[in-house]
Design a protein around this motif. Structure first.
Motif, PDB file in Angstrom:
ATOM      1  N   ALA A 162       0.740  -1.328   0.233  1.00 17.68           N
ATOM      2  CA  ALA A 162       0.073   0.065  -0.115  1.00 17.68           C
ATOM      3  C   ALA A 162       0.871   1.467  -0.242  1.00 17.68           C
ATOM      4  O   ALA A 162       0.615   2.424  -0.291  1.00 17.68           O
ATOM      5  N   PHE A 163       2.215   1.149   0.303  1.00 19.47           N
ATOM      6  CA  PHE A 163       3.025   2.361   0.337  1.00 19.47           C
ATOM      7  C   PHE A 163       4.368   2.112  -0.180  1.00 19.47           C
ATOM      8  O   PHE A 163       5.121   2.974  -0.284  1.00 19.47           O
ATOM      9  N   ASN A 164       4.546   0.969  -0.832  1.00 19.50           N
ATOM     10  CA  ASN A 164       5.986   0.536  -1.393  1.00 19.50           C
ATOM     11  C   ASN A 164       5.778   0.237  -3.014  1.00 19.50           C
ATOM     12  O   ASN A 164       6.706  -0.236  -3.339  1.00 19.50           O
ATOM     13  N   ALA A 165       4.671  -0.008  -3.482  1.00 19.81           N
ATOM     14  CA  ALA A 165       4.439  -0.315  -4.731  1.00 19.81           C
ATOM     15  C   ALA A 165       4.574   0.789  -5.598  1.00 19.81           C
ATOM     16  O   ALA A 165       4.338   1.913  -5.233  1.00 19.81           O
ATOM     17  N   THR A 166       4.390   0.665  -6.966  1.00 25.76           N
ATOM     18  CA  THR A 166       4.387   1.685  -8.180  1.00 25.76           C
ATOM     19  C   THR A 166       3.309   1.933  -8.854  1.00 25.76           C
ATOM     20  O   THR A 166       3.111   2.764  -9.424  1.00 25.76           O
ATOM     21  N   TYR A 207       1.465   9.230  -1.103  1.00 26.56           N
ATOM     22  CA  TYR A 207       2.376  10.308  -0.930  1.00 26.56           C
ATOM     23  C   TYR A 207       1.766  11.600  -2.158  1.00 26.56           C
ATOM     24  O   TYR A 207       2.342  12.510  -1.973  1.00 26.56           O
ATOM     25  N   ASP A 208       0.531  11.342  -2.624  1.00 22.08           N
ATOM     26  CA  ASP A 208      -0.055  12.482  -3.215  1.00 22.08           C
ATOM     27  C   ASP A 208      -0.823  13.288  -2.672  1.00 22.08           C
ATOM     28  O   ASP A 208      -1.580  12.975  -1.571  1.00 22.08           O
ATOM     29  N   GLY A 240      14.104  -4.367   2.291  1.00 19.46           N
ATOM     30  CA  GLY A 240      14.635  -3.502   1.033  1.00 19.46           C
ATOM     31  C   GLY A 240      14.819  -2.062   1.335  1.00 19.46           C
ATOM     32  O   GLY A 240      14.193  -1.487   2.080  1.00 19.46           O
ATOM     33  N   GLU A 241      15.887  -1.478   0.488  1.00 19.78           N
ATOM     34  CA  GLU A 241      16.187  -0.211   0.706  1.00 19.78           C
ATOM     35  C   GLU A 241      15.005   0.568   0.640  1.00 19.78           C
ATOM     36  O   GLU A 241      14.645   1.599   1.462  1.00 19.78           O
ATOM     37  N   GLU A 267      13.130   3.114   3.283  1.00 21.28           N
ATOM     38  CA  GLU A 267      13.082   4.689   3.252  1.00 21.28           C
ATOM     39  C   GLU A 267      11.713   5.087   3.304  1.00 21.28           C
ATOM     40  O   GLU A 267      11.248   6.042   3.814  1.00 21.28           O
ATOM     41  N   ALA A 268      10.564   4.131   2.742  1.00 25.68           N
ATOM     42  CA  ALA A 268       9.140   4.332   3.028  1.00 25.68           C
ATOM     43  C   ALA A 268       8.823   4.389   4.431  1.00 25.68           C
ATOM     44  O   ALA A 268       7.989   5.273   4.919  1.00 25.68           O
ATOM     45  N   LEU A 269       9.167   3.326   5.304  1.00 23.33           N
ATOM     46  CA  LEU A 269       8.808   3.217   6.814  1.00 23.33           C
ATOM     47  C   LEU A 269       9.346   4.569   7.547  1.00 23.33           C
ATOM     48  O   LEU A 269       8.471   4.991   8.420  1.00 23.33           O
ATOM     49  N   ALA A 270      10.422   5.164   7.087  1.00 21.36           N
ATOM     50  CA  ALA A 270      10.870   6.517   7.796  1.00 21.36           C
ATOM     51  C   ALA A 270      10.038   7.484   7.629  1.00 21.36           C
ATOM     52  O   ALA A 270       9.783   8.514   8.357  1.00 21.36           O
ATOM     53  N   LYS A 271       9.220   7.496   6.488  1.00 27.28           N
ATOM     54  CA  LYS A 271       8.139   8.543   6.232  1.00 27.28           C
ATOM     55  C   LYS A 271       6.924   8.559   7.216  1.00 27.28           C
ATOM     56  O   LYS A 271       6.323   9.471   7.111  1.00 27.28           O
ATOM     57  N   PHE A 272       6.668   7.375   8.071  1.00 30.64           N
ATOM     58  CA  PHE A 272       5.798   7.639   8.922  1.00 30.64           C
ATOM     59  C   PHE A 272       6.109   8.206  10.201  1.00 30.64           C
ATOM     60  O   PHE A 272       5.451   8.383  10.918  1.00 30.64           O
ATOM     61  N   ARG A 273       7.413   8.599  10.385  1.00 28.75           N
ATOM     62  CA  ARG A 273       8.072   9.248  11.425  1.00 28.75           C
ATOM     63  C   ARG A 273       7.647   8.556  12.704  1.00 28.75           C
ATOM     64  O   ARG A 273       7.080   9.017  13.776  1.00 28.75           O
ATOM     65  N   PRO A 274       8.011   7.288  12.946  1.00 27.93           N
ATOM     66  CA  PRO A 274       7.749   6.374  13.950  1.00 27.93           C
ATOM     67  C   PRO A 274       8.371   6.851  15.289  1.00 27.93           C
ATOM     68  O   PRO A 274       9.532   7.245  15.364  1.00 27.93           O
TER      69      PRO A 274
END
Length: 419
Positions: A197-201, A209-210, A241-242, A246-253
């Protein structure tokens, strides 16, 4: 039929191992903040003039998780205390990952109630410290649905023990009203999201992210991250995976809890319940390990895998995989072979099997001896062995062994698990 859940000491220990890491944190029921209202404007008609008047919407108050008040040294001291009482290796530092400085590993064997434990941990962290915003990240839609079902069937159980319910939902980019409630509700809120849901293209997956017109030109990820959620990763070894990190970091856990039976990367491990621990605590009836040994035979590249030795009405029979010449090429086939069989003949004339005539099959020691002096034990693989070959054998043997055990134990009410 209503399910009854029993409080198990080994599961309580897993919950306390996590909660005790934050001892000293002040209980705060949530930090109030202004939720980004987006760019929409309200409109109303003035009764006197008949004109349309515009104004911004009323600000809505949200409740985010309170920040960690513990210093890094204090937190590390707590973690080392938890590790010491369980005889775990002591951490010398906090191990960062996915843009977060606090990552706690919880190792729990399959079948010991990992999902139950992290749901209970949600309630315990809320009770002790007031944290209320949690996101469970899972590797697939199937696991996501399983977690949602667990949240549903344990709701009454945890209400009895903690006196409150958790509001939970699955993230859906087309049902973003749930995010408003996730932010504005002061109670326990759990969002379950699969990494696709947050890592596919795909276009739907990138919506998080939009800036969306149907979300007041806001980005869903910004609304989510504003809550400083606690991330719970179910099977984190599948999220290394890299791009995923990077996507997980955007959740600001605020911090990350990682639950798995097979961690690939170590962070700060605070609990361990492995297969041996589960057996010693009588959580499982028995552990059986079936291994594959790769060995070499002198002067030959012949591929052979001795699957097993079977006892038949006459004489023992060997189940053996070998290469066989066929019209479409050479294939690897499992055959049941008796004493005296010539593998050169069985392979339809492949030279590497010259001299491999079965001289003896011993059902006691599970061995096969050939006339050239070579001996194979059950589970031995020799010759042209690649990693793919080993994995193929492992998967096949795991399925076969599982079905055999299932047939033996099902009528006795014993559940079989294969890893």
């Amino acid at each position: 039929m209503k399910l009854k859940f029993k409080v198990q000491p080994f599961q309580t220990a897993a919950v306390e191992s996590v909660a005790d890491c934050f001892a000293g944190q002040v209980n705060t029921s949530g930090i109030a903040y202004r939720i980004d209202p987006g760019s929409t404007r309200s409109q109303r008609r003035d009764a006197a003039s008949g004109q349309t008047l515009y104004g911004t919407d009323t600000e809505e108050t949200g409740f985010r998780n309170a920040d960690l008040q513990l210093s890094e040294a204090h937190l590390l001291e707590n973690i080392r205390g938890v590790q010491h009482r369980q005889n775990l290796p002591l951490s010398d530092r906090l191990v960062p990952s996915a843009g977060c400085g606090v990552n706690l590993d919880v190792e729990m064997e399959t079948g010991t109630g990992k999902t139950y434990c992290y749901i209970k941990t949600v309630f315990e962290l809320n009770k002790r410290y007031g944290w209320a915003k949690f996101i469970v990240v899972v590797p697939s839609i199937a696991i996501r649905e399983g977690v949602l079902k667990s949240l549903e069937i344990t709701a009454e159980h945890f209400t009895e023990h903690y006196g409150k319910k958790a509001r939970f939902f699955a993230y859906n980019s087309k049902q973003l009203h749930h995010l408003e409630s996730f932010s504005s509700d002061g109670g326990i809120n759990v969002m379950v999201i699969n990494i696709q849901a947050f890592n596919a293209t795909g276009a739907d997956n990138r919506r998080i992210y939009d800036e969306l017109d149907d979300f007041q030109t806001r980005r869903p990820i910004d609304v989510i991250s504003g809550n400083r959620p606690i991330l719970i990763l179910d099977e984190p070894q599948k999220m290394e995976g890299e791009r995923t990190l990077e996507a997980l970091a955007k959740f600001r856990p605020l911090f990350i809890l990682r639950y798995s039976a097979t961690h690939r990367t170590s962070h700060n491990r605070v609990h361990r319940l492995d297969a041996l621990d589960a057996y010693n605590q009588k959580l499982v009836k028995k552990i059986a390990v079936r291994g594959i040994t790769v060995k070499g035979l002198a002067g030959t590249t012949a591929y052979l895998y001795l699957e097993s030795v079977e006892i038949s009405a006459k004489a023992p029979v060997a189940r053996m995989e070998l290469e066989v010449r066929r019209s479409g090429g050479i294939r690897r086939i499992v055959k049941r072979l008796e004493k005296g069989r010539d593998l050169f003949v069985e392979s339809n004339g492949l030279d590497q099997y010259r001299g491999f005539i079965i001289a003896q099959i011993d059902a006691v020691s599970d061995t096969v001896e050939f006339t050239n002096g070579e001996v194979l034990h059950a589970g031995d693989a020799v010759g042209d062995i690649t990693e793919t070959t080993v994995r193929r054998i492992q998967i096949r043997e795991a399925i076969r062994a599982h079905l055999e055990k299932e047939r033996m134990l099902f009528s006795r009410g014993v559940k079989t698990l294969s890893l």
